[in-house]
Scaffold this active site. Structure first.
Site, PDB file in Angstrom:
ATOM      1  N   ARG A  42       6.098   5.350  -1.557  1.00 39.42           N
ATOM      2  CA  ARG A  42       5.290   5.849  -2.674  1.00 39.42           C
ATOM      3  C   ARG A  42       4.909   7.291  -2.393  1.00 39.42           C
ATOM      4  O   ARG A  42       4.681   7.662  -1.247  1.00 39.42           O
ATOM      5  CB  ARG A  42       4.058   4.984  -2.913  1.00 39.42           C
TER       6      ARG A  42
ATOM      7  N   HIS B 178       5.400   7.553  17.692  1.00 33.66           N
ATOM      8  CA  HIS B 178       5.513   8.971  17.306  1.00 33.66           C
ATOM      9  C   HIS B 178       4.875   9.757  18.427  1.00 33.66           C
ATOM     10  O   HIS B 178       3.738   9.485  18.791  1.00 33.66           O
ATOM     11  CB  HIS B 178       4.768   9.238  16.007  1.00 33.66           C
TER      12      HIS B 178
ATOM     13  N   ASP C 203      13.158  10.271   6.870  1.00 29.53           N
ATOM     14  CA  ASP C 203      11.730  10.591   6.987  1.00 29.53           C
ATOM     15  C   ASP C 203      11.187  11.006   5.614  1.00 29.53           C
ATOM     16  O   ASP C 203      10.369  11.917   5.491  1.00 29.53           O
ATOM     17  CB  ASP C 203      11.508  11.705   8.022  1.00 29.53           C
TER      18      ASP C 203
END
Lengths: 328, 442
Positions: B68, B182, B307
């Site tokens: 989204r 990450h 990404d």
């Protein structure tokens, strides 16, 4: 503003299609002839200082949009615009932490509805003036009065003008810039303009954490030792040290800074015989420069302030497309 | 819907997982690949897709994509982003744990999967939150999340302290749950652009490469300590690549991915304050980019991701440092991967594997490959087809791409999911045969 604005290729937004200066955002890419034109205009002003007010920009509206506090820069811009007979509005926008970003473009949109012809912008974020220039109506000009750590083009122009006044020209000179280069928008703009005007050498001097070696990509040379950096230079430019960086976070203390990097009459001996000393102000006496040197005839700090008005008048009138000729 | 029978004929069939690369036909029935090459008699009743001159590939698997746009009103999945996925040939994607709804409860995981299943487009696999509310102070109910369909765990970009990370990895290892990390030491990463000549030129605060190297170092040590299966997301520096290469040489079973833009761009491309170049981790130096391509070639980095991070146009009106980082890129992923192949940065088979078989290995099921019996998740691409990247005319609502205006070669023409044709490029018109929705841009 289009809802789906597309990335524009990085064109030089400062000049319009006819090659005229439309915005002044940075000295990077500022043409030499533009600098010379600004200096010539400033010359004709300083020669006729008796004329206090010129009717050049009657009917034009200039909005000074300060998102960051400033006394010196704002005042000189205000005086410069007033002397050109423009209508001047000063807007001090307190940047609250919550709505920093929104207020920038929103404020500009609102003010644009007030028929502004020029925005003089100061903002704490690098790129803020560039962003505004890309979003104002095509006939509106933007002059950057300092954006984050990025650029302060009018300060660099007035510094170059002051050097030229004292030394005849910038071409061939060796210049040292001393202090907190990392956080200095003034220094970045100085480096570009000095290169454009043909300075022979630019030495950047300061401790490693404030003058990273990677600055050499600009073509300047980095020194962490004051003596070797000052060797033979014609101009020494001090930078203001922010007090908040001196309390141990970045540097241990202002005393220790002055011990290694403070400018004194004695240390100026390392430079060329008639070396001049500059500072964009406000000066922390005894931190960047000691009082005796600051008040000596080597220092041109007060001339810089006076030239600030003339150079800013020149910039404003050039950008707004109205130059004048003063006849005695 | 009853899946149709399709015969995909005459295409160059490339299936890296099974070492296949030849011109052949594919027969599809009941949502599965029923035959490769030897098409059974009587299959002629199928709808034929003539793939002559085109490449027939397993559907792409994207390990990192947002479903989204930022600030979107939908709180789960935006149909626009799933249309974008299938228009890009992506048939399976993994949604980030902080994407839309926080993925720290089984209810949230069920809702996300149910919602995307109802749309009948790209398959969406939730990545479970490693810690409650991603706050880094309490473990999430990982086993429950796993039962609810989360196949990977991760804490997004939210930092996790060393002791907590150690606990989380130990716990995840009980359930053989891979953990996505990450890598960025928060204290060193307070800037918005790679620290170097460009950050100095623009006066923007830099993030040194060491911020990543230090974090990768810690997490490799913790992987050794706990035996957990770690996946390093978004590697951006040569130094981190070196650490990963050494660890793998020592037999540590870790995996890694890189975002497509880090293989194509570097900080030198940031000439001004264009926020489309604002990414996290930042676009690194030219030598980092070279090292990353080499790492993908050598499978030190197995996976390439989009990404995909679509942003609304309003965020472009912020100064660089205040703008939200990220690039919308799921629709251009395959075309940009093919550009790397054309420029001889990557060999074709490895490049395609990095967006199909390799990411699928981290997931359950047998995605990312097209052996007989496999689910018919298929992407057909016309390798010679030229097109220009214009976010204004793509499906994603995100218009944030530094590749805007770039001339690309190779475009997805058909996407099938479980044997359903969900996307077709007909001339210049994009069609979504299973969707009857006015929001589709054609």
């Amino acid at each position: 503003m289009s809802s789906r604005s597309l990335a524009s290729p990085q064109v030089d937004v400062q000049y319009n299609a006819d090659g005229e200066l439309h915005h002044l955002l940075t000295t990077e890419g500022l043409r030499r002839e533009t600098c010379e034109r600004i200096f010539a205009l400033a010359d004709s002003l300083t020669e006729t200082s008796a004329v206090k007010k010129l009717p050049v920009l009657r009917g034009k509206t200039i909005v000074l949009l300060f998102f960051e506090p400033s006394t010196r820069t704002r005042t000189t811009f205000e005086i410069a615009a007033n002397r050109l007979s423009a209508d001047v509005n000063v807007v001090n926008v307190a940047t609250s932490a919550t709505s920093k970003g929104e207020s920038l473009v929103d404020t500009v949109e609102t003010l644009q509805a007030m028929q502004a012809d020029m925005f003089v912008v100061r903002h704490a974020q690098s790129g803020a003036a560039d962003l505004i220039a890309r979003h104002v109506a095509p006939h509106v000009s933007v002059v950057n009065a300092g954006d984050g750590c990025h650029a302060h083009p009018t300060q660099a122009l007035l510094d170059a003008y002051t050097i030229r006044q004292r030394k005849g020209q910038v071409e061939g000179l060796r210049v040292a810039i001393v202090g907190d280069l990392l956080h200095s928008r003034v220094a970045r703009s100085q480096i570009h303009i000095l290169q454009t005007l043909g300075a022979a050498q630019i030495n950047l001097i300061g401790p490693k954490n404030l003058v990273p070696k990677a600055f050499e990509a600009s073509g300047a040379e980095v020194f962490h030792d004051l003596r070797s950096g000052l060797q033979g230079v014609d101009v020494v430019m001090g930078l203001r040290m922010q007090r908040e960086r001196m309390g141990g976070g970045v540097l241990p203390s202002d005393r220790e800074y002055f011990h290694y990097y403070g400018l004194t009459e004695e240390r100026l001996q390392w430079a060329a015989p008639a070396a001049m000393v500059m500072h964009p102000g406000p000066v922390n006496r005894g931190v960047e420069i000691d009082s005796a040197l600051l008040d000596s005839d080597r220092s041109v700090v007060l001339e810089q302030v006076a030239n600030g008005i003339a150079v800013r008048m020149a910039v404003i009138s050039l950008v707004l497309g109205r130059s004048w000729s003063v006849k005695s | 819907m009853i899946a149709q029978r399709y015969l995909i004929s005459g295409g160059r069939f490339i299936d890296p997982a099974n070492g296949v690369d030849r011109v052949t036909d594919l027969a599809i029935a009941d949502g599965k690949v029923v035959a490769v090459g030897r098409v059974p008699r009587g299959f002629k009743t199928a709808t034929e897709i003539d793939a002559t001159g085109q490449w027939v590939l397993p559907g792409l698997v994207d390990l990192r994509a947002r479903v989204r746009p930022s600030h979107a009103e939908e709180n789960l999945v935006s149909v626009s982003e799933l249309l974008a996925a299938v228009a890009g040939g992506v048939t399976t994607l993994v949604a980030a744990p902080e994407d839309g709804v926080l993925m720290d409860s089984s209810a949230a995981a069920h809702r996300l999967q149910q919602h995307s299943e109802n749309l009948g487009l790209c398959r969406v696999i939730p990545q479970g939150a490693l810690t409650r509310q991603l706050k880094g102070d309490q473990l999430s109910e990982m086993a429950a999340l796993q039962r609810a369909g989360c196949q990977l765990m991760g804490n997004g970009r939210a930092p996790v302290g060393s002791q907590m990370m150690r606990n989380a990895l130990d716990y995840a290892a009980n359930f053989d749950l891979p953990v996505v990390v990450h890598c960025e030491v928060p204290g060193l990463a307070q800037g918005c652009i790679h620290e170097g000549a460009t950050s100095l030129r623009l006066g923007l605060p830099g993030i040194p490469a060491a911020a990543e190297e230090a974090a990768v170092g810690r997490d490799l040590a913790l992987a050794r300590l706990t035996g957990a299966q770690l996946h390093f997301a978004g590697i951006s520096t040569a130094d981190a690549v070196q650490l990963l290469a050494n660890a793998k040489k020592g037999g540590l079973p870790v995996t890694a991915d890189v975002a497509i833009h880090h293989l194509l761009l570097c900080d030198e491309d940031i000439t001004g304050f264009d926020v489309n170049y604002h990414t996290r981790p930042p676009l690194r130096g030219a030598s980092d980019r070279t090292a990353l391509c080499k790492a993908v070639r050598n499978s030190v980095i197995e996976v390439i991701c989009s990404d995909h991070a679509p942003k609304s146009a309003a965020t472009e009106l912020l100064p660089f440092a205040e703008s939200e980082p990220g690039i919308a890129g799921i629709e251009s992923l395959l075309s940009l991967v093919l550009e790397l192949v054309r420029n001889r940065r990557l060999p074709l088979e490895r490049a395609l594997s990095a967006v199909t078989a390799s990411p699928a290995k981290l997931l359950q099921g047998s995605r990312g490959q097209l052996a007989e019996g496999a689910a018919a998740d298929i992407c057909i691409v016309d390798p010679g087809r030229a097109w220009q990247l214009q976010p204004a005319s793509w499906q994603s609502r995100g218009c944030n791409s530094p590749f805007t205006g770039r001339n690309l070669r190779g475009r997805v023409t058909h996407t099938l999911i479980a044997g359903d044709l969900v996307y077709r490029l007909s001339g210049d018109r994009t069609q979504f045969p299973t969707i009857n929705d006015s929001t589709v841009r054609t």
